[in-house]
Design an enzyme around this catalytic site. Sequence first.
Site, PDB file in Angstrom:
ATOM      1  N   GLU A  81      47.403  17.404  32.639  1.00  0.00           N
ATOM      2  CA  GLU A  81      46.780  18.509  32.684  1.00  0.00           C
ATOM      3  C   GLU A  81      45.306  18.506  33.136  1.00  0.00           C
ATOM      4  O   GLU A  81      44.246  17.982  32.346  1.00  0.00           O
ATOM      5  CB  GLU A  81      46.366  19.233  31.268  1.00  0.00           C
ATOM      6  CG  GLU A  81      47.902  19.355  30.403  1.00  0.00           C
ATOM      7  CD  GLU A  81      48.072  20.401  29.579  1.00  0.00           C
ATOM      8  OE1 GLU A  81      48.899  21.531  29.866  1.00  0.00           O
ATOM      9  OE2 GLU A  81      47.178  20.408  28.520  1.00  0.00           O
ATOM     10  N   ASN A 117      52.545  26.184  25.303  1.00  0.00           N
ATOM     11  CA  ASN A 117      51.711  25.940  24.184  1.00  0.00           C
ATOM     12  C   ASN A 117      51.074  27.389  23.886  1.00  0.00           C
ATOM     13  O   ASN A 117      50.312  27.678  24.777  1.00  0.00           O
ATOM     14  CB  ASN A 117      50.683  25.107  24.851  1.00  0.00           C
ATOM     15  CG  ASN A 117      49.429  24.930  23.871  1.00  0.00           C
ATOM     16  OD1 ASN A 117      49.172  25.368  22.792  1.00  0.00           O
ATOM     17  ND2 ASN A 117      48.192  24.330  24.475  1.00  0.00           N
ATOM     18  N   SER A 143      47.371  26.268  34.633  1.00  0.00           N
ATOM     19  CA  SER A 143      47.756  27.530  35.460  1.00  0.00           C
ATOM     20  C   SER A 143      49.182  27.560  36.148  1.00  0.00           C
ATOM     21  O   SER A 143      49.009  27.979  37.399  1.00  0.00           O
ATOM     22  CB  SER A 143      46.533  27.672  36.269  1.00  0.00           C
ATOM     23  OG  SER A 143      45.347  28.051  35.546  1.00  0.00           O
ATOM     24  N   GLY A 170      43.812  27.249  32.193  1.00  0.00           N
ATOM     25  CA  GLY A 170      43.449  28.602  31.784  1.00  0.00           C
ATOM     26  C   GLY A 170      42.598  29.434  32.802  1.00  0.00           C
ATOM     27  O   GLY A 170      41.723  30.287  32.631  1.00  0.00           O
ATOM     28  N   GLU A 212      41.698  20.774  24.763  1.00  0.00           N
ATOM     29  CA  GLU A 212      40.698  21.772  23.893  1.00  0.00           C
ATOM     30  C   GLU A 212      40.533  21.027  22.661  1.00  0.00           C
ATOM     31  O   GLU A 212      39.622  21.199  21.843  1.00  0.00           O
ATOM     32  CB  GLU A 212      41.651  22.991  23.728  1.00  0.00           C
ATOM     33  CG  GLU A 212      41.540  24.064  24.905  1.00  0.00           C
ATOM     34  CD  GLU A 212      42.790  25.058  25.054  1.00  0.00           C
ATOM     35  OE1 GLU A 212      43.450  25.254  24.244  1.00  0.00           O
ATOM     36  OE2 GLU A 212      42.588  25.466  26.272  1.00  0.00           O
ATOM     37  N   HIS A 227      45.561  17.532  23.357  1.00  0.00           N
ATOM     38  CA  HIS A 227      45.221  18.532  24.379  1.00  0.00           C
ATOM     39  C   HIS A 227      43.601  18.496  24.751  1.00  0.00           C
ATOM     40  O   HIS A 227      42.928  18.441  23.904  1.00  0.00           O
ATOM     41  CB  HIS A 227      45.774  20.054  23.822  1.00  0.00           C
ATOM     42  CG  HIS A 227      45.434  21.006  25.050  1.00  0.00           C
ATOM     43  ND1 HIS A 227      44.437  21.621  25.185  1.00  0.00           N
ATOM     44  CD2 HIS A 227      46.498  21.499  25.603  1.00  0.00           C
ATOM     45  CE1 HIS A 227      44.808  22.576  25.873  1.00  0.00           C
ATOM     46  NE2 HIS A 227      45.948  22.492  26.349  1.00  0.00           N
ATOM     47  N   LYS A 264      48.822  28.078  21.816  1.00  0.00           N
ATOM     48  CA  LYS A 264      47.479  28.052  21.173  1.00  0.00           C
ATOM     49  C   LYS A 264      47.170  29.032  20.072  1.00  0.00           C
ATOM     50  O   LYS A 264      48.104  29.393  19.304  1.00  0.00           O
ATOM     51  CB  LYS A 264      46.387  28.475  22.492  1.00  0.00           C
ATOM     52  CG  LYS A 264      47.008  27.511  23.883  1.00  0.00           C
ATOM     53  CD  LYS A 264      45.741  27.696  24.742  1.00  0.00           C
ATOM     54  CE  LYS A 264      46.219  27.275  26.154  1.00  0.00           C
ATOM     55  NZ  LYS A 264      45.070  26.582  26.963  1.00  0.00           N
TER      56      LYS A 264
HETATM   57  C1  PEP Z   1      47.547  24.568  28.315  1.00  0.00           C
HETATM   58  O1  PEP Z   1      46.789  24.808  27.735  1.00  0.00           O
HETATM   59  O2  PEP Z   1      48.186  23.519  28.093  1.00  0.00           O
HETATM   60  C2  PEP Z   1      47.742  25.184  29.763  1.00  0.00           C
HETATM   61  C3  PEP Z   1      48.167  24.336  30.550  1.00  0.00           C
HETATM   62  O3  PEP Z   1      46.911  26.175  29.773  1.00  0.00           O
HETATM   63  P1  PEP Z   1      47.344  27.347  31.049  1.00  0.00           P
HETATM   64  O4  PEP Z   1      48.765  27.295  31.400  1.00  0.00           O
HETATM   65  O5  PEP Z   1      46.994  28.838  30.507  1.00  0.00           O
HETATM   66  O6  PEP Z   1      46.540  26.973  32.106  1.00  0.00           O
END
Ligand code: PEP
Length: 253
Positions: free
Chosen positions: A170, A11, A216, A176, A100, A98, A13
């Site tokens: 998630e 992803n 992460s 992040g 976000e 997601h 973003k």
């Molecule tokens: C995401 O935004 O789906 C995600 C898992 O981000 P990160 O790997 O940066 O934590």
Amino acid sequence: MGFRRKIVAGNWKMNNTLSEALSLVDGILTNLDASTTTEVILCPAAPLLSALDSHTKNLPKIKLGAQNCSEHVSGAYTGEVSAAMVKSVGCDYVIIGHSERRMCFNENNKQLAEKIKRALENNLSPIFCIGEKKEEREKNIHFNLVKTQITEVLQNFSAKELDKLILAYEPVWAIGTGLTATTQQAQEMHAFIRKVLEETFGKLFADKTPILYGGSCNAQNAKDLFACDDVDGGLIGGASLKASDFCSIINSF
Ligand code: PEP
């Protein structure tokens, strides 16, 4: 995980201009193990999809996904992108819900159910994201919360309609932040999600539906996470922006 598909999705973003995106793809191709059996999905921002589709057309190992689609079919929704548009520029997947999108754009479960409907009508595989916030885990309501996210959004679909569904657990506190879920936290939630799928749609459906971990996940921790019985791969944010890291994650099964 054994018999289920192995999937790693990046992803991106709101990162990468067109030229940056093309070099990232070239970097991924250079680093990718030619014998990988993992499904690799790249999810760039919508304006890049068409060019990336042309760039990856002859590469069966690389698939494209959008980061979002509208719950509407078409019409006067300035700035929105429909599922049909996403399909028309070469996507096979679309991320839905997601955290976000839920937090910055107030997307709710009713809307997400409509988005999944639009995705399925257009023969796209929804990568449906679920997961609790830090305070919800601290209050110990994370299992109930995740169950509600699944049932409220998916309850009006049949198992047959959801044949192409992919889930991504998630935990919001891990996205992040560098705070990855432990393998124990990931496995217990993935097993719980599979149980909810079994109760709602039956064992066959639960056994074959991929559940990805996101939050992460990186080149160092992917191997342990992917070794968990119910973790079928990852949805990767930050670490998907660096070709060598992303490819190490793909090679972590
Ligand atoms: C995401 O935004 O789906 C995600 C898992 O981000 P990160 O790997 O940066 O934590």
